[in-house]
Design a protein around this motif. Structure first.
Motif, PDB file in Angstrom:
ATOM      1  N   ASP A  96       0.422  10.299   1.020  1.00 22.83           N
ATOM      2  CA  ASP A  96       0.817   9.670   0.273  1.00 22.83           C
ATOM      3  C   ASP A  96       0.968   8.366  -0.103  1.00 22.83           C
ATOM      4  OD1 ASP A  96       0.669  12.507  -1.001  1.00 22.83           O
ATOM      5  OD2 ASP A  96       2.458  13.007   0.143  1.00 22.83           O
ATOM      6  N   ILE A  97       0.882   7.206  -0.012  1.00 19.36           N
ATOM      7  CA  ILE A  97       1.229   5.933  -0.024  1.00 19.36           C
ATOM      8  C   ILE A  97       0.582   5.868  -1.790  1.00 19.36           C
ATOM      9  CG2 ILE A  97       0.565   3.334   0.440  1.00 19.36           C
ATOM     10  CD1 ILE A  97       0.230   4.680   3.544  1.00 19.36           C
ATOM     11  N   PRO A  98       1.975   5.388  -2.554  1.00 21.48           N
ATOM     12  CA  PRO A  98       1.381   5.268  -3.858  1.00 21.48           C
ATOM     13  C   PRO A  98       0.882   4.005  -4.027  1.00 21.48           C
ATOM     14  CG  PRO A  98       3.610   4.519  -3.680  1.00 21.48           C
ATOM     15  CD  PRO A  98       3.348   5.833  -2.740  1.00 21.48           C
ATOM     16  N   VAL A  99      -0.588   3.125  -4.575  1.00 25.41           N
ATOM     17  CA  VAL A  99      -0.859   2.419  -5.062  1.00 25.41           C
ATOM     18  C   VAL A  99      -1.045   2.167  -6.376  1.00 25.41           C
ATOM     19  CG1 VAL A  99      -2.548   0.313  -4.226  1.00 25.41           C
ATOM     20  CG2 VAL A  99      -2.053   2.307  -3.050  1.00 25.41           C
ATOM     21  N   THR A 100      -0.334   1.709  -7.379  1.00 24.51           N
ATOM     22  CA  THR A 100      -0.566   1.333  -8.695  1.00 24.51           C
ATOM     23  C   THR A 100      -2.009  -0.070  -8.710  1.00 24.51           C
ATOM     24  OG1 THR A 100       1.031   0.212  -9.492  1.00 24.51           O
ATOM     25  CG2 THR A 100       0.769   2.868  -9.582  1.00 24.51           C
ATOM     26  N   ASP A 140       0.089  -4.000  -8.498  1.00 21.81           N
ATOM     27  CA  ASP A 140       1.015  -3.875  -9.643  1.00 21.81           C
ATOM     28  C   ASP A 140       2.437  -3.524  -8.635  1.00 21.81           C
ATOM     29  OD1 ASP A 140       0.212  -4.056 -11.727  1.00 21.81           O
ATOM     30  OD2 ASP A 140      -0.202  -1.751 -12.248  1.00 21.81           O
ATOM     31  N   GLN A 141       2.424  -3.308  -7.567  1.00 15.65           N
ATOM     32  CA  GLN A 141       3.108  -3.429  -6.589  1.00 15.65           C
ATOM     33  C   GLN A 141       3.137  -3.173  -5.011  1.00 15.65           C
ATOM     34  OE1 GLN A 141       4.929   0.634  -7.105  1.00 15.65           O
ATOM     35  NE2 GLN A 141       6.356   0.257  -8.254  1.00 15.65           N
ATOM     36  N   THR A 142       3.364  -4.325  -4.320  1.00 14.81           N
ATOM     37  CA  THR A 142       3.600  -4.785  -2.804  1.00 14.81           C
ATOM     38  C   THR A 142       3.696  -3.278  -1.567  1.00 14.81           C
ATOM     39  OG1 THR A 142       5.018  -5.129  -2.062  1.00 14.81           O
ATOM     40  CG2 THR A 142       3.884  -6.877  -3.399  1.00 14.81           C
TER      41      THR A 142
END
Length: 255
Positions: A29-33, A169-171
């Motif tokens: 579930d690592i968030p990547v945008t 958008d996020q590292t």
């Protein structure tokens, strides 16, 4: 005493569930945008020429290899190579590799909470797995995972190539690995012994080497690598990882 035992049982179940959720599921579930366009789905098949149930899966993945929006990879494992099948004897898959088996085990630790493995196994985007010959299940997982979240662009120069990744958008909390895969676009083998004795097997996008070319933390990045040799092609994948478990594939492209 019964109340104490019941409370203890509940506590043990809670701890087991917490551990499992904090392990494999949490990694998936690592968030990547990204504000950029998304990339193709990665469909991986773990297989062996020594496995009698694998040819239907290889046929399925050969068909998938012609589909737009997919990067299809075939990894041949080595744990079937030593098995003797009666008078048919044994067959050592010439494309099998202990490294491919290790990759499959790392997936299974993340996706199934076990290091045990089986063939044929399909893994979609590093997030989901199923039996590789089950068309309906593979199609369902492809629909559930319609793309990778980061667009990877490949540029060709004289004698070299480069992979460009945009800024997120996020590292990322943990840097992802960037890998160049050497592929045989199509390979046909007549199998003289083992479970598939007498069969002629055809593989598509068969992985024969994997090289780390960098890490990606979410900043705009470019990685140079060698062009494929004659008769070979290649692919680049960007994949999250945590210790001995593999995570989602964040970006991918054929060369």
């Amino acid at each position: 005493m019964r109340a104490s035992l019941s409370a203890l049982a509940v506590a043990i179940v809670f701890l087991v569930l917490a551990a499992s959720r904090g392990g494999a599921q949490g990694l998936q579930d690592i968030p990547v945008t990204s504000s950029a366009a998304t990339g193709p789905v990665v469909a991986e098949l773990f297989t062996s020429q020594s496995c009698s149930s694998c040819p239907p899966a290889e046929k399925l993945f050969a068909d998938l290899a012609d589909r737009e929006g997919l990067v299809v990879l075939e990894w041949h494992v080595d744990y079937w190579d030593r098995l003797i099948h009666g008078r048919a004897g044994a067959w050592k898959d010439p494309y099998s590799s202990a490294a491919h088996t290790a990759r499959q085990r790392r997936y299974n630790r993340a996706l199934r909470s076990t290091a045990s493995v089986y063939t044929p196994q399909a893994v979609i985007n590093g997030r989901s797995e199923t039996v590789g010959s089950r068309l309906s299940e593979v199609e369902r997982l492809l629909l559930r995972n319609p793309h990778t979240p980061v667009a990877l662009q490949i540029e060709t120069k004289t004698g070299t190539m480069s992979a460009h990744l945009p800024a997120l958008d996020q590292t990322l909390t943990r840097a992802a690995g960037v890998y160049r895969l050497t592929l045989l676009p199509q390979q046909t083998t007549a199998v003289p012994s083992g479970e598939n004795r007498g069969a002629v097997l055809t593989s598509r996008n068969l992985v024969i080497a994997m090289e780390t070319i960098g890490t990606y933390s979410g900043s705009e990045s470019t990685f140079e690598f060698s062009a494929p040799a004659s008769g070979e092609t290649c692919a680049v994948i960007v994949q999250a990882k945590h210790g001995n478990r593999l995570g989602p594939i964040l970006a991918a492209s054929y060369c």
